[in-house]
Design a protein around this motif. Structure first.
Motif, PDB file in Angstrom:
ATOM      1  N   ASP A  25       0.821  -1.207   0.000  1.00 33.10           N
ATOM      2  CA  ASP A  25       0.000   0.000   0.000  1.00 33.10           C
ATOM      3  C   ASP A  25       0.857   1.260   0.000  1.00 33.10           C
ATOM      4  O   ASP A  25       0.678   2.162   0.809  1.00 33.10           O
ATOM      5  CB  ASP A  25      -0.958  -0.013   1.206  1.00 33.10           C
ATOM      6  N   VAL A  26       1.828   1.302  -0.911  1.00 36.68           N
ATOM      7  CA  VAL A  26       2.760   2.422  -0.999  1.00 36.68           C
ATOM      8  C   VAL A  26       2.203   3.489  -1.935  1.00 36.68           C
ATOM      9  O   VAL A  26       1.702   3.187  -3.010  1.00 36.68           O
ATOM     10  CB  VAL A  26       4.139   1.947  -1.505  1.00 36.68           C
ATOM     11  N   ASP A  27       2.311   4.731  -1.515  1.00 37.13           N
ATOM     12  CA  ASP A  27       1.914   5.876  -2.323  1.00 37.13           C
ATOM     13  C   ASP A  27       3.176   6.459  -2.948  1.00 37.13           C
ATOM     14  O   ASP A  27       4.174   6.688  -2.251  1.00 37.13           O
ATOM     15  CB  ASP A  27       1.223   6.901  -1.417  1.00 37.13           C
ATOM     16  N   LEU A  28       3.142   6.721  -4.245  1.00 33.67           N
ATOM     17  CA  LEU A  28       4.309   7.283  -4.928  1.00 33.67           C
ATOM     18  C   LEU A  28       4.720   8.641  -4.352  1.00 33.67           C
ATOM     19  O   LEU A  28       5.897   8.994  -4.369  1.00 33.67           O
ATOM     20  CB  LEU A  28       4.045   7.406  -6.429  1.00 33.67           C
ATOM     21  N   ASP A  29       3.758   9.393  -3.831  1.00 38.87           N
ATOM     22  CA  ASP A  29       4.092  10.670  -3.202  1.00 38.87           C
ATOM     23  C   ASP A  29       4.959  10.454  -1.962  1.00 38.87           C
ATOM     24  O   ASP A  29       5.890  11.213  -1.705  1.00 38.87           O
ATOM     25  CB  ASP A  29       2.820  11.434  -2.819  1.00 38.87           C
ATOM     26  N   ASP A  30       4.671   9.390  -1.199  1.00 43.65           N
ATOM     27  CA  ASP A  30       5.469   9.085  -0.003  1.00 43.65           C
ATOM     28  C   ASP A  30       6.896   8.700  -0.386  1.00 43.65           C
ATOM     29  O   ASP A  30       7.856   9.067   0.303  1.00 43.65           O
ATOM     30  CB  ASP A  30       4.833   7.953   0.809  1.00 43.65           C
ATOM     31  N   VAL A  31       7.045   7.965  -1.477  1.00 43.45           N
ATOM     32  CA  VAL A  31       8.382   7.576  -1.944  1.00 43.45           C
ATOM     33  C   VAL A  31       9.163   8.825  -2.323  1.00 43.45           C
ATOM     34  O   VAL A  31      10.318   9.007  -1.936  1.00 43.45           O
ATOM     35  CB  VAL A  31       8.290   6.595  -3.141  1.00 43.45           C
ATOM     36  N   ARG A  32       8.522   9.698  -3.097  1.00 42.16           N
ATOM     37  CA  ARG A  32       9.189  10.933  -3.520  1.00 42.16           C
ATOM     38  C   ARG A  32       9.567  11.787  -2.310  1.00 42.16           C
ATOM     39  O   ARG A  32      10.674  12.316  -2.235  1.00 42.16           O
ATOM     40  CB  ARG A  32       8.307  11.732  -4.484  1.00 42.16           C
ATOM     41  N   GLU A  33       8.646  11.916  -1.340  1.00 47.27           N
ATOM     42  CA  GLU A  33       8.924  12.723  -0.150  1.00 47.27           C
ATOM     43  C   GLU A  33      10.103  12.162   0.649  1.00 47.27           C
ATOM     44  O   GLU A  33      10.902  12.928   1.190  1.00 47.27           O
ATOM     45  CB  GLU A  33       7.681  12.829   0.727  1.00 47.27           C
ATOM     46  N   ALA A  34      10.221  10.842   0.727  1.00 52.10           N
ATOM     47  CA  ALA A  34      11.350  10.235   1.436  1.00 52.10           C
ATOM     48  C   ALA A  34      12.668  10.608   0.759  1.00 52.10           C
ATOM     49  O   ALA A  34      13.655  10.900   1.431  1.00 52.10           O
ATOM     50  CB  ALA A  34      11.187   8.714   1.488  1.00 52.10           C
ATOM     51  N   ALA A  35      12.677  10.622  -0.560  1.00 56.94           N
ATOM     52  CA  ALA A  35      13.892  11.001  -1.299  1.00 56.94           C
ATOM     53  C   ALA A  35      14.157  12.498  -1.175  1.00 56.94           C
ATOM     54  O   ALA A  35      15.300  12.922  -0.991  1.00 56.94           O
ATOM     55  CB  ALA A  35      13.769  10.588  -2.757  1.00 56.94           C
ATOM     56  N   GLU A  36      13.097  13.309  -1.256  1.00 54.03           N
ATOM     57  CA  GLU A  36      13.251  14.768  -1.157  1.00 54.03           C
ATOM     58  C   GLU A  36      13.778  15.201   0.199  1.00 54.03           C
ATOM     59  O   GLU A  36      14.384  16.269   0.315  1.00 54.03           O
ATOM     60  CB  GLU A  36      11.916  15.465  -1.434  1.00 54.03           C
ATOM     61  N   ALA A  37      13.577  14.382   1.225  1.00 54.64           N
ATOM     62  CA  ALA A  37      14.100  14.705   2.550  1.00 54.64           C
ATOM     63  C   ALA A  37      15.628  14.760   2.533  1.00 54.64           C
ATOM     64  O   ALA A  37      16.245  15.380   3.394  1.00 54.64           O
ATOM     65  CB  ALA A  37      13.610  13.691   3.581  1.00 54.64           C
ATOM     66  N   GLU A  38      16.234  14.110   1.531  1.00 52.43           N
ATOM     67  CA  GLU A  38      17.699  14.098   1.393  1.00 52.43           C
ATOM     68  C   GLU A  38      18.221  15.243   0.528  1.00 52.43           C
ATOM     69  O   GLU A  38      19.420  15.466   0.452  1.00 52.43           O
ATOM     70  CB  GLU A  38      18.156  12.766   0.792  1.00 52.43           C
ATOM     71  N   GLY A  39      17.329  15.934  -0.184  1.00 55.69           N
ATOM     72  CA  GLY A  39      17.747  17.045  -1.033  1.00 55.69           C
ATOM     73  C   GLY A  39      16.858  17.182  -2.258  1.00 55.69           C
ATOM     74  O   GLY A  39      15.918  16.401  -2.457  1.00 55.69           O
ATOM     75  N   GLN A  40      17.159  18.171  -3.077  1.00 55.62           N
ATOM     76  CA  GLN A  40      16.373  18.428  -4.283  1.00 55.62           C
ATOM     77  C   GLN A  40      16.519  17.279  -5.274  1.00 55.62           C
ATOM     78  O   GLN A  40      17.627  16.797  -5.528  1.00 55.62           O
ATOM     79  CB  GLN A  40      16.831  19.725  -4.936  1.00 55.62           C
TER      80      GLN A  40
END
Length: 145
Positions: A25-40
């Motif tokens: 039940d993974v949301d693609l927005d959550d995946v992107r947000e996890a990566a964005e936490a590391e930088g642009q």
């Protein structure tokens, strides 16, 4: 950020068949947000096989993902692309969202180039400890967010 520090930004590579499973039940927005936490983000790619539905492709593109559909093994294309980003120093961080231990050599290669790595697991059940331990950082999505 000092220009001599090396490449900047995060390159996100998502193993669609291993992450976008009903049990996670993974949301693609959550995946992107996890990566964005590391930088642009400098690239945001979702790898899918030829069985991907047009609706999934459309939804991913609407969320800002570049969708890469392969007729062969998704893992091979993703691994080659992520390794190339590391070798060409096109990002300061390589983020791989997967539960697949097959990406451990990609993470190790990126680390050897001095590139930070982030392993994003789709859930505790879907986490590869080998991938998590090889990466500089790791995050596990809970699917409830």
């Amino acid at each position: 950020m000092d220009a001599e520090e090396g490449p900047a930004g995060v390159a996100l590579f998502v193993d669609g068949p291993n992450v976008l499973r009903e049990e996670f039940d993974v949301d693609l927005d959550d995946v992107r947000e996890a990566a964005e936490a590391e930088g642009q983000l400098v690239t945001t790619r979702l790898y899918l096989d030829e069985h991907a539905t047009p609706g999934l492709i459309q939804a991913a593109e609407a969320r800002g993902y570049e969708v890469v559909v392969t007729s062969g093994d998704v893992d091979v294309k993703l691994a080659v692309d992520a390794t190339r980003y590391a070798a060409e120093e096109r990002a300061g961080t390589i983020a791989i969202a997967s539960r697949d231990t097959d990406f451990k050599p990609v993470v190790e290669t990126a680390n050897s180039y001095g590139i930070r790595t982030l392993a994003i697991a789709p859930g505790t059940f879907g986490r590869s400890d080998a991938l998590r331990n090889a990466a500089t950082e790791s995050v596990t999505l809970d699917g409830d967010a």
